[in-house]
Design a protein around this motif. Structure first.
Motif, PDB file in Angstrom:
ATOM      1  N   UNK A 172      11.451  19.293  21.757  1.00  0.00           N
ATOM      2  CA  UNK A 172      10.419  19.364  20.711  1.00  0.00           C
ATOM      3  C   UNK A 172      11.986  20.449  19.960  1.00  0.00           C
ATOM      4  N   UNK A 173      12.987  20.844  20.348  1.00  0.00           N
ATOM      5  CA  UNK A 173      13.726  22.008  20.218  1.00  0.00           C
ATOM      6  C   UNK A 173      14.461  21.041  18.847  1.00  0.00           C
ATOM      7  N   UNK A 174      14.894  20.311  20.047  1.00  0.00           N
ATOM      8  CA  UNK A 174      15.560  18.823  18.185  1.00  0.00           C
ATOM      9  C   UNK A 174      15.131  18.152  17.539  1.00  0.00           C
ATOM     10  N   UNK A 175      13.739  18.040  17.604  1.00  0.00           N
ATOM     11  CA  UNK A 175      12.949  18.130  16.421  1.00  0.00           C
ATOM     12  C   UNK A 175      12.746  19.164  15.417  1.00  0.00           C
ATOM     13  N   UNK A 176      12.710  20.486  16.037  1.00  0.00           N
ATOM     14  CA  UNK A 176      13.027  22.152  15.400  1.00  0.00           C
ATOM     15  C   UNK A 176      14.455  21.722  14.430  1.00  0.00           C
ATOM     16  N   UNK A 177      15.191  21.926  15.315  1.00  0.00           N
ATOM     17  CA  UNK A 177      16.329  21.580  14.746  1.00  0.00           C
ATOM     18  C   UNK A 177      16.678  20.795  13.334  1.00  0.00           C
ATOM     19  N   UNK A 178      16.084  19.348  13.622  1.00  0.00           N
ATOM     20  CA  UNK A 178      16.521  18.245  12.264  1.00  0.00           C
ATOM     21  C   UNK A 178      16.150  19.023  11.407  1.00  0.00           C
ATOM     22  N   UNK A 179      14.252  19.039  12.097  1.00  0.00           N
ATOM     23  CA  UNK A 179      13.557  19.327  10.416  1.00  0.00           C
ATOM     24  C   UNK A 179      14.111  20.553   9.754  1.00  0.00           C
ATOM     25  N   UNK A 180      13.614  22.162  10.388  1.00  0.00           N
ATOM     26  CA  UNK A 180      13.847  23.398   9.967  1.00  0.00           C
ATOM     27  C   UNK A 180      15.143  23.590  10.149  1.00  0.00           C
ATOM     28  N   UNK A 181      16.218  22.778  10.179  1.00  0.00           N
ATOM     29  CA  UNK A 181      17.592  23.213  10.250  1.00  0.00           C
ATOM     30  C   UNK A 181      18.470  22.002   9.362  1.00  0.00           C
ATOM     31  N   UNK A 182      18.594  20.796   9.371  1.00  0.00           N
ATOM     32  CA  UNK A 182      19.458  20.242   8.688  1.00  0.00           C
ATOM     33  C   UNK A 182      18.335  19.969   7.212  1.00  0.00           C
ATOM     34  N   UNK A 183      17.569  19.010   7.343  1.00  0.00           N
ATOM     35  CA  UNK A 183      16.383  18.756   6.369  1.00  0.00           C
ATOM     36  C   UNK A 183      16.094  19.812   5.766  1.00  0.00           C
ATOM     37  N   UNK A 184      15.765  20.728   5.853  1.00  0.00           N
ATOM     38  CA  UNK A 184      15.391  21.975   5.336  1.00  0.00           C
ATOM     39  C   UNK A 184      16.362  22.660   4.150  1.00  0.00           C
ATOM     40  N   UNK A 185      18.140  23.052   4.672  1.00  0.00           N
ATOM     41  CA  UNK A 185      18.747  23.210   4.538  1.00  0.00           C
ATOM     42  C   UNK A 185      19.643  21.806   3.041  1.00  0.00           C
ATOM     43  N   UNK A 186      19.006  20.461   3.505  1.00  0.00           N
ATOM     44  CA  UNK A 186      20.011  19.440   2.226  1.00  0.00           C
ATOM     45  C   UNK A 186      18.769  19.762   0.522  1.00  0.00           C
ATOM     46  N   UNK A 187      17.257  19.949   1.792  1.00  0.00           N
ATOM     47  CA  UNK A 187      16.637  20.094   0.499  1.00  0.00           C
ATOM     48  C   UNK A 187      16.992  21.056  -0.684  1.00  0.00           C
ATOM     49  N   UNK A 188      16.986  22.738   0.201  1.00  0.00           N
ATOM     50  CA  UNK A 188      16.817  23.465  -0.366  1.00  0.00           C
ATOM     51  C   UNK A 188      18.269  23.442  -1.638  1.00  0.00           C
ATOM     52  N   UNK A 189      19.378  23.200  -0.840  1.00  0.00           N
ATOM     53  CA  UNK A 189      20.546  22.789  -1.491  1.00  0.00           C
ATOM     54  C   UNK A 189      20.629  21.910  -3.014  1.00  0.00           C
TER      55      UNK A 189
END
Length: 257
Positions: A172-189
């Motif tokens: 689940x740490x990798x799920x969070x890294x993908x969503x809270x990290x990569x996906x959230x960064x792309x959307x906000x940027x």
């Protein structure tokens, strides 16, 4: 099932001192945040004093550490720390809360902008652009440490974590890294220049992080000292629900202002 990579949490160790992947991840996150906010201030033509950023990040880091620790104590294990008050200061034993850290950062940023006469939401809109970097890297650090693992499962990509018993679990740490990290960064940027009012991007961060984290919590093992709330929800989901409601209220307020 995929074998857990079992990477050593320590990069290098000299005597009693060691450099750990988890700490390095957060250091990289803060450096990236500093550089991006510096770029945004210049790009937006904002006038700030010479040591503005250095002073800002001193208070942000202080607020993050204090808030994260106190948040864990209050939200996740208050009865224990009431009986062992001196262990509140034993941060080397672990125990930090994202939601507490977020509150600490918000308070620090508000006090700082008030002292510097700088618009609070203009600053937070820049800061939340960088938060997913630290969040994503931090979750990778959790994965390397073998902590905050997921619930027992039989999915093909499940892993047996060293501290999680003999049964395979969700990474689940990798799920969070993908969503809270990569996906959230792309959307906000992508959205950072789409609004003409400050505070909108900040509210979207609260909503989207809350939604992503709420979803992933269904795959993450709940904290053993708390377990489930109302038989199905975790403390993380309760706190994320508050984030979603707060972000929605802020979005409504700033959109109408």
């Amino acid at each position: 099932m995929i074998p857990y990579p079992n990477i050593s949490p320590e990069i290098v160790k000299i005597g009693p001192l060691s450099i750990r992947w988890y700490g390095l991840m957060y250091l990289i996150g803060f450096i990236c945040s500093y550089l991006i906010v510096k770029r945004e201030i210049k790009r937006r033509g904002l006038r700030v004093e010479k040591d503005f950023l250095e002073n800002l990040y001193f208070y942000l880091i202080l607020g993050l550490l204090l808030g994260a620790r106190l948040g864990y104590v209050i939200f996740y294990n208050l009865p224990y720390y009431i009986n062992h008050p001196l262990e509140v200061f034993a941060i080397w034993q672990g125990g930090m809360s994202f939601h507490g850290g977020l509150i600490g950062v918000i308070v620090s940023a508000w006090l700082f902008t008030k002292a510097k006469k700088f618009d609070f939401f203009t600053l937070t809109d820049m800061l939340v652009l960088t938060a997913p970097i630290g969040l994503g890297l931090g979750r990778i650090g959790n994965f390397i440490n073998g902590e905050l693992y997921g619930r027992i499962t039989d999915v093909p990509w499940a892993m047996v974590f060293p501290e999680g018993g003999p049964l395979p679990r969700h990474p689940s740490q990798l799920y969070e890294a993908a969503l809270e990290g990569f996906a959230l960064f792309v959307i906000l940027w992508f959205l950072k220049d789409k609004f003409n009012r400050s505070g909108i991007v900040s509210s979207l961060f609260l909503i989207l992080y809350g939604l992503f984290r709420f979803f992933v919590e269904f795959f993450r093992e709940p904290d053993p000292q708390i377990g489930y709330i109302l038989g199905i929800f975790t403390m993380g989901q309760v706190l994320c629900s508050i984030m979603i409601v707060s972000g929605s209220g802020l979005l409504f307020y700033r959109s109408r202002k």
